[in-house]
Motif scaffolding. Sequence first.
Motif, PDB file in Angstrom:
ATOM      1  N   ILE A   1       0.822  -1.202   0.000  1.00 39.67           N
ATOM      2  CA  ILE A   1       0.000   0.000   0.000  1.00 39.67           C
ATOM      3  C   ILE A   1       0.864   1.263   0.000  1.00 39.67           C
ATOM      4  N   VAL A   2       2.031   1.184   0.623  1.00 38.65           N
ATOM      5  CA  VAL A   2       2.934   2.335   0.665  1.00 38.65           C
ATOM      6  C   VAL A   2       3.532   2.578  -0.716  1.00 38.65           C
ATOM      7  N   TYR A   3       3.849   1.515  -1.437  1.00 41.92           N
ATOM      8  CA  TYR A   3       4.369   1.672  -2.794  1.00 41.92           C
ATOM      9  C   TYR A   3       3.304   2.287  -3.707  1.00 41.92           C
ATOM     10  N   ASP A   4       2.057   1.836  -3.554  1.00 38.36           N
ATOM     11  CA  ASP A   4       0.967   2.423  -4.346  1.00 38.36           C
ATOM     12  C   ASP A   4       0.743   3.883  -3.954  1.00 38.36           C
ATOM     13  N   TYR A   5       0.878   4.153  -2.659  1.00 43.48           N
ATOM     14  CA  TYR A   5       0.768   5.526  -2.157  1.00 43.48           C
ATOM     15  C   TYR A   5       1.866   6.399  -2.783  1.00 43.48           C
ATOM     16  N   ASP A   6       3.098   5.912  -2.785  1.00 38.76           N
ATOM     17  CA  ASP A   6       4.211   6.678  -3.361  1.00 38.76           C
ATOM     18  C   ASP A   6       3.972   6.967  -4.842  1.00 38.76           C
ATOM     19  N   ASP A   7       3.513   5.955  -5.565  1.00 32.21           N
ATOM     20  CA  ASP A   7       3.230   6.144  -6.990  1.00 32.21           C
ATOM     21  C   ASP A   7       2.129   7.180  -7.189  1.00 32.21           C
ATOM     22  N   ASN A   8       1.089   7.097  -6.373  1.00 31.18           N
ATOM     23  CA  ASN A   8      -0.025   8.035  -6.477  1.00 31.18           C
ATOM     24  C   ASN A   8       0.412   9.460  -6.177  1.00 31.18           C
ATOM     25  N   ARG A   9       1.175   9.628  -5.091  1.00 32.40           N
ATOM     26  CA  ARG A   9       1.600  10.974  -4.705  1.00 32.40           C
ATOM     27  C   ARG A   9       2.590  11.559  -5.717  1.00 32.40           C
ATOM     28  N   THR A  10       3.426  10.698  -6.314  1.00 34.37           N
ATOM     29  CA  THR A  10       4.364  11.181  -7.334  1.00 34.37           C
ATOM     30  C   THR A  10       3.593  11.716  -8.535  1.00 34.37           C
ATOM     31  N   ARG A  11       2.591  10.952  -8.987  1.00 32.64           N
ATOM     32  CA  ARG A  11       1.786  11.408 -10.115  1.00 32.64           C
ATOM     33  C   ARG A  11       1.016  12.679  -9.761  1.00 32.64           C
ATOM     34  N   PHE A  12       0.507  12.724  -8.528  1.00 31.54           N
ATOM     35  CA  PHE A  12      -0.227  13.916  -8.091  1.00 31.54           C
ATOM     36  C   PHE A  12       0.657  15.155  -8.154  1.00 31.54           C
ATOM     37  N   HIS A  13       1.862  15.047  -7.609  1.00 30.01           N
ATOM     38  CA  HIS A  13       2.763  16.207  -7.579  1.00 30.01           C
ATOM     39  C   HIS A  13       3.216  16.592  -8.985  1.00 30.01           C
ATOM     40  N   ASN A  14       3.394  15.605  -9.865  1.00 32.44           N
ATOM     41  CA  ASN A  14       3.774  15.905 -11.250  1.00 32.44           C
ATOM     42  C   ASN A  14       2.666  16.669 -11.962  1.00 32.44           C
ATOM     43  N   PHE A  15       1.431  16.186 -11.832  1.00 31.05           N
ATOM     44  CA  PHE A  15       0.302  16.873 -12.472  1.00 31.05           C
ATOM     45  C   PHE A  15       0.065  18.237 -11.836  1.00 31.05           C
ATOM     46  N   GLU A  16       0.294  18.321 -10.535  1.00 34.41           N
ATOM     47  CA  GLU A  16       0.145  19.600  -9.839  1.00 34.41           C
ATOM     48  C   GLU A  16       1.124  20.628 -10.394  1.00 34.41           C
ATOM     49  N   LEU A  17       2.365  20.189 -10.615  1.00 31.42           N
ATOM     50  CA  LEU A  17       3.388  21.076 -11.173  1.00 31.42           C
ATOM     51  C   LEU A  17       3.030  21.494 -12.597  1.00 31.42           C
ATOM     52  N   LEU A  18       2.601  20.520 -13.421  1.00 31.07           N
ATOM     53  CA  LEU A  18       2.227  20.823 -14.799  1.00 31.07           C
ATOM     54  C   LEU A  18       1.033  21.772 -14.848  1.00 31.07           C
ATOM     55  N   TYR A  19       0.062  21.554 -13.953  1.00 29.16           N
ATOM     56  CA  TYR A  19      -1.103  22.436 -13.903  1.00 29.16           C
ATOM     57  C   TYR A  19      -0.682  23.864 -13.552  1.00 29.16           C
ATOM     58  N   LYS A  20       0.184  23.993 -12.565  1.00 28.71           N
ATOM     59  CA  LYS A  20       0.640  25.322 -12.151  1.00 28.71           C
ATOM     60  C   LYS A  20       1.401  26.017 -13.283  1.00 28.71           C
ATOM     61  N   GLU A  21       2.265  25.258 -13.962  1.00 28.24           N
ATOM     62  CA  GLU A  21       3.050  25.840 -15.053  1.00 28.24           C
ATOM     63  C   GLU A  21       2.145  26.336 -16.179  1.00 28.24           C
ATOM     64  N   THR A  22       1.129  25.544 -16.541  1.00 34.14           N
ATOM     65  CA  THR A  22       0.240  25.960 -17.622  1.00 34.14           C
ATOM     66  C   THR A  22      -0.636  27.132 -17.196  1.00 34.14           C
ATOM     67  N   ARG A  23      -1.069  27.147 -15.925  1.00 29.59           N
ATOM     68  CA  ARG A  23      -1.833  28.296 -15.424  1.00 29.59           C
ATOM     69  C   ARG A  23      -0.975  29.557 -15.447  1.00 29.59           C
ATOM     70  N   ASP A  24       0.290  29.420 -15.123  1.00 28.73           N
ATOM     71  CA  ASP A  24       1.211  30.567 -15.186  1.00 28.73           C
ATOM     72  C   ASP A  24       1.324  31.095 -16.609  1.00 28.73           C
ATOM     73  N   GLU A  25       1.336  30.175 -17.584  1.00 27.65           N
ATOM     74  CA  GLU A  25       1.410  30.592 -18.989  1.00 27.65           C
ATOM     75  C   GLU A  25       0.150  31.356 -19.388  1.00 27.65           C
ATOM     76  N   VAL A  26      -1.011  30.938 -18.910  1.00 20.51           N
ATOM     77  CA  VAL A  26      -2.267  31.652 -19.179  1.00 20.51           C
ATOM     78  C   VAL A  26      -2.202  33.066 -18.590  1.00 20.51           C
ATOM     79  N   ILE A  27      -1.755  33.159 -17.342  1.00 21.78           N
ATOM     80  CA  ILE A  27      -1.646  34.461 -16.670  1.00 21.78           C
ATOM     81  C   ILE A  27      -0.663  35.361 -17.412  1.00 21.78           C
ATOM     82  N   ARG A  28       0.446  34.757 -17.876  1.00 23.31           N
ATOM     83  CA  ARG A  28       1.458  35.520 -18.615  1.00 23.31           C
ATOM     84  C   ARG A  28       0.864  36.080 -19.909  1.00 23.31           C
TER      85      ARG A  28
END
Length: 265
Positions: free
Chosen positions: A212-239
């Motif tokens: 369950i911890v390995y699945d948790y790590d995989d989930n949180r890694t994907r979450f943080h990656n998508f979170e970063l990509l979302y923020k970067e694209t939102r920054d581009e919209v604001i720019r």
Amino acid sequence: MKIDFHFMDFFILGIILIIVGIYAYFRYREEKHKEEKMLIPNLLSYKDRYLKEKDMYKERAKKFLSMLKEVEREFEDLKRNIKNYRWTEEDKEVLRNLKGTEFERIFTVMFELLGFKVYKPPIFKDHNIDVIIETKEGHKICVDFVDYTERKKVDEKYIKNLIAGKEKYNCDGVWFLTNRFLDDDVEDIIYKYDINLFEFNQLTQYFPSYRIVYDYDDNRTRFHNFELLYKETRDEVIRRDLWIKEVDEKISEIKRKRGEDDIKD
């Protein structure tokens, strides 16, 4: 050979330079006029490009936000399905051989997934305490992780140190986790001081599989990656919004200036 220059020669040269200068001036004015004439269309073309890019980044941001929500739903499903992470024989063999920080981290994450709040003592491993967990009711428990390689160091002095840590941090109890089995005399000491002991059998009985911890790590890694990509694209919209605003302001300034020039003329 000596060359003589007469007044007429200088006069002709001066006339040529004046003509060239006048021609260059009018060419400059013509190019400047063309440039000024094309300034607004050029700015509008930039604005059109920025608008298209803004729409593109908005679509990307929407996609990444959707992925974020999906990963978060998976995380909630993972927590709801903890009971489905049963220990296989292969999992148990992995548990038997967990060492040090890996053993500690896996079960620390499990505590979090099981709903406990987890804190580190201010001093690293103070009084042999690795983490302090808190229940939903506010009860605090000192936790010590001892892997199979460290069992020999556990004696009465070690346990008394744990109890001193319990008093220091105002904990309601102490949990001792180990991934093998302790000698009987050590177990007697632990029970003597009213410490809850989780040996190999109790770990596999009361906790979900380490997977369950390995699945948790995989989930949180994907979450943080998508979170970063979302923020970067939102920054581009604001720019782009900022650039579009600057273009509109520049066009307004040019029109205002041209209007003033027309009045002067």
